[in-house]
Motif scaffolding. Structure first.
Motif: not given
Length: 211
Positions: A84-87, A92-94
């Motif tokens: 999955v692209p870093g951005i 999604l994480l934050v």
């Protein structure tokens, strides 16, 4: 209108994950845990989290927070998360962390909107939250079971817990007159039951072959 668009779109993702997992399991003649199941789970959870927040429904928000990062773990276990692209990964994480941080920093408003919502009596909130917790515990169970196995799997206990929690959520949705919850949960009943039957049939076949 936007509220229900977000909610129903989330349920489309959830329904699609169950249907695809069911179809793939029927073809394999055993219960499988395909990557697409977890991709659709994460997409649906993200949207339903937003839906619950927009509707001031703590029960929905709670259910998504518990399972959200387990979806990500399963994607990581399957090697999908790294692609999955870093951005997108960062977003999604934050998102849940930011939402929780906002709730903590605005505790008075949070308590008023979520726990003193005139549209959701406390007893109903508690009932809905218990249903969400039971339903979400299936993923907690699945996480620990998979960790022990060293791979992402969907054990029979996952489907049994799914049936129990889903029944409670449908009851909550009926009382709350929430078509998003009623439709979304009702679709899964057949698939949950069928997965249990597939599991038992595969186990019986394995025992019959001396496996």
């Amino acid at each position: 209108m936007l509220l229900y668009v977000v909610g129903f779109l989330a349920q489309v993702f959830f329904s699609a994950r169950i249907l695809l997992q069911w179809i793939l399991s029927e073809r394999a003649k055993r219960v499988v845990s395909p990557s697409i199941f977890w991709i659709l789970s994460l997409a649906g959870s993200y949207l339903l989290f937003i839906y619950g927040w927009m509707r001031d429904d703590f029960a929905i928000v709670l259910g998504q927070v518990i399972s959200y990062y387990i979806y990500i773990w399963n994607l990581s276990a399957k090697g999908v998360w790294a692609k999955v692209p870093g951005i997108a990964r960062a977003l999604l994480l934050v998102t849940p962390v930011v939402a929780i941080g906002f709730a903590v920093s605005h505790a008075d408003t949070f308590v008023h909107d979520f726990f003193r919502n005139e549209k959701v009596p406390l007893w109903l909130l508690l009932f809905g939250s218990v249903g969400q917790v039971i339903f979400t515990l299936r993923f907690v169970y699945q996480y620990f079971y998979s960790r022990r196995r060293g791979e992402s799997v969907l054990p029979v206990g996952f489907w049994i817990i799914s049936l129990t929690g889903s029944a409670a959520i449908v009851a909550y949705g009926i009382v709350r007159h929430d078509p998003v919850l009623i439709l979304g949960q009702s679709v899964g009943f057949i698939a949950y039951t069928r997965n249990i039957l597939i599991y038992r049939k595969a186990r019986a076949a394995s025992a019959g072959n001396g496996g």
